[in-house]
Design an enzyme around this catalytic site. Structure first.
Site, PDB file in Angstrom:
ATOM      1  CB  SER A   1      -0.916   0.018   1.220  1.00  0.00           C
ATOM      2  OG  SER A   1      -1.604   1.254   1.300  1.00  0.00           O
TER       3      SER A   1
ATOM      4  CG  HIS B   1      -4.201  -1.328  -1.866  1.00  0.00           C
ATOM      5  ND1 HIS B   1      -5.250  -2.051  -2.408  1.00  0.00           N
ATOM      6  CD2 HIS B   1      -4.734  -0.591  -0.861  1.00  0.00           C
ATOM      7  CE1 HIS B   1      -6.362  -1.759  -1.754  1.00  0.00           C
ATOM      8  NE2 HIS B   1      -6.079  -0.869  -0.814  1.00  0.00           N
TER       9      HIS B   1
ATOM     10  CG  ASP C   1      -5.543   2.586   0.871  1.00  0.00           C
ATOM     11  OD1 ASP C   1      -6.486   1.846   0.554  1.00  0.00           O
ATOM     12  OD2 ASP C   1      -4.548   2.192   1.501  1.00  0.00           O
TER      13      ASP C   1
ATOM     14  CG  MET D   1      -8.344   7.370   2.497  1.00  0.00           C
ATOM     15  SD  MET D   1      -7.540   7.268   4.112  1.00  0.00           S
ATOM     16  CE  MET D   1      -6.542   5.800   3.885  1.00  0.00           C
TER      17      MET D   1
ATOM     18  CG  HIS E   1      -9.601   0.603  -0.940  1.00  0.00           C
ATOM     19  ND1 HIS E   1      -9.106   0.247   0.302  1.00  0.00           N
ATOM     20  CD2 HIS E   1     -10.950   0.674  -0.783  1.00  0.00           C
ATOM     21  CE1 HIS E   1     -10.117   0.104   1.153  1.00  0.00           C
ATOM     22  NE2 HIS E   1     -11.235   0.373   0.517  1.00  0.00           N
TER      23      HIS E   1
ATOM     24  CG  MET F   1     -11.518   3.579   1.758  1.00  0.00           C
ATOM     25  SD  MET F   1     -10.240   3.376   3.027  1.00  0.00           S
ATOM     26  CE  MET F   1      -8.775   3.487   2.013  1.00  0.00           C
TER      27      MET F   1
ATOM     28  CG  MET G   1     -12.204  -2.691   4.462  1.00  0.00           C
ATOM     29  SD  MET G   1     -10.587  -2.235   3.763  1.00  0.00           S
ATOM     30  CE  MET G   1      -9.784  -1.474   5.185  1.00  0.00           C
TER      31      MET G   1
ATOM     32  CG  ASP H   1      -6.469  -2.705   2.889  1.00  0.00           C
ATOM     33  OD1 ASP H   1      -5.471  -2.598   3.621  1.00  0.00           O
ATOM     34  OD2 ASP H   1      -6.937  -1.760   2.231  1.00  0.00           O
TER      35      ASP H   1
END
Length: 219
Positions: free
Chosen positions: A9, A34, A36, A38, A67, A69, A138, A176
């Site tokens: 990540s 990966h 993330d 957000m 990913h 979020m 998750m 994850d």
């Protein structure tokens, strides 16, 4: 379902040197990176957006496992497709139109993934399992790196693997949160085959950490 994959990540990497960090991930033998995303609303943290992904894309040929979020992720699908995302994974909790949002990801030419948080039952996935290329369980509450693995999530992984077999489907099961050389074995045995590692991967020699994770899978 394809082979086992390690996905370091980038959230745990050095933000000032993404180009260098991506080269390190490639050299480690990891299959994915990966990423993330957000928004400070769906989760309390803010990371980065499609512009950063586009900048990273210029420096890497790795699979970009994005990913999201974020609230109403369908608003950003085209933007991340243009930025070079290969996989977009979105939360069932983040949109009232999860089926349509996943369709939009597929229509944009990317692989589609669906995520559930620790407090969301596996049953929330059932209506869209035939649409997805990846299911992400998750194993911590989303928003911040460095959290401890929640062992109760192993049963969720087993249930998703069971549903995949019962329905004759073919999707990856990703985990994850708190993944290290110990927790990875339990998740693999439960049916997972894509493993996101953030703090564990980057808080040490990345090559050694990825190699250790691969050995733990094979053990």
């Amino acid at each position: 379902m394809s082979q086992f994959k390690i996905a370091p990540s980038i959230l745990a990497a050095d933000y000032a040197n993404f180009a260098t960090e991506l080269k390190r991930v490639e050299a480690s033998g990891a299959e994915y990176v990966h990423i993330d995303i957000m928004d400070g609303q769906f989760v309390p943290n803010i990371s980065f957006g499609a512009g950063v992904v586009a900048a990273m894309r210029k420096h890497s040929k790795l699979i970009f496992d994005c990913h999201l979020m974020v609230v109403d992720p369908e608003r950003y699908v085209d933007e991340f497709a243009q930025a070079g995302a290969d996989i977009i994974t979105i939360h069932v909790e983040a949109t009232t139109h999860i089926h349509g949002a996943l369709q939009k990801i597929k229509a944009a030419g990317m692989q589609a993934g669906v995520v559930i948080n620790p407090g969301t039952p596996v049953e929330a996935l059932i209506p869209v399992l035939d649409l997805v290329d990846q299911v992400l369980i998750m194993t911590v509450n989303p928003g911040f790196g460095g959290q401890a693995f929640i062992p109760e999530m192993v049963e969720k992984i087993k249930r998703v693997a069971q549903l995949r077999q019962e329905k004759g489907l073919d999707f990856d099961i990703e985990v994850d949160g708190g993944i290290d050389d110990k927790s990875i074995k339990a998740t693999k045995d439960a049916g997972a085959n894509v493993f996101v590692a953030g703090s564990y991967a980057f808080n040490g020699d990345l090559n050694e950490r990825v190699a250790t994770l691969k050995k733990a899978i094979e053990a």
